[in-house]
Design a protein around this motif. Sequence first.
Motif, PDB file in Angstrom:
ATOM      1  N   ALA A 209       5.432   4.508 -11.264  1.00  0.00           N
ATOM      2  CA  ALA A 209       5.960   3.172 -11.589  1.00  0.00           C
ATOM      3  C   ALA A 209       6.934   2.694 -10.517  1.00  0.00           C
ATOM      4  O   ALA A 209       7.048   1.492 -10.269  1.00  0.00           O
ATOM      5  N   ALA A 210       7.651   3.621  -9.879  1.00  0.00           N
ATOM      6  CA  ALA A 210       8.649   3.254  -8.870  1.00  0.00           C
ATOM      7  C   ALA A 210       8.046   3.005  -7.492  1.00  0.00           C
ATOM      8  O   ALA A 210       8.751   2.523  -6.604  1.00  0.00           O
ATOM      9  N   LYS A 211       6.768   3.324  -7.329  1.00  0.00           N
ATOM     10  CA  LYS A 211       6.143   3.120  -6.020  1.00  0.00           C
ATOM     11  C   LYS A 211       6.062   1.635  -5.685  1.00  0.00           C
ATOM     12  O   LYS A 211       5.787   0.817  -6.554  1.00  0.00           O
ATOM     13  N   PRO A 212       6.303   1.298  -4.419  1.00  0.00           N
ATOM     14  CA  PRO A 212       6.146  -0.105  -4.018  1.00  0.00           C
ATOM     15  C   PRO A 212       4.693  -0.543  -4.187  1.00  0.00           C
ATOM     16  O   PRO A 212       3.777   0.260  -3.971  1.00  0.00           O
ATOM     17  N   ALA A 213       4.513  -1.770  -4.569  1.00  0.00           N
ATOM     18  CA  ALA A 213       3.154  -2.287  -4.810  1.00  0.00           C
ATOM     19  C   ALA A 213       2.353  -2.457  -3.561  1.00  0.00           C
ATOM     20  O   ALA A 213       2.702  -2.456  -2.473  1.00  0.00           O
TER      21      ALA A 213
END
Length: 82
Positions: free
Chosen positions: A78-82
């Motif tokens: 969820a914290a990964k950059p898009a």
Amino acid sequence: MAEVRDKIIQIIATECEIDAAKIVPEATLDDLGISSVDLVQVMFQIEEEFDVYLADEEIGADTESVGQLLEAVEKLIAAKPA
């Protein structure tokens, strides 16, 4: 995130040679007979599959259950950059 959980369970089942039906969030790693060596291999596979880095702070000696492992990986994804 259900597909993420399913994939993680499949990785655990494959790497540790455990029936996937036994891998439920409430199960402890000890209950499943997952050694620290097996856990490291599982972590490598999860990192490769989801392109995340599992630092000792996220997954470590205090990780006792499948649920804790699932939650830690989901947070990283969820914290990964898009």
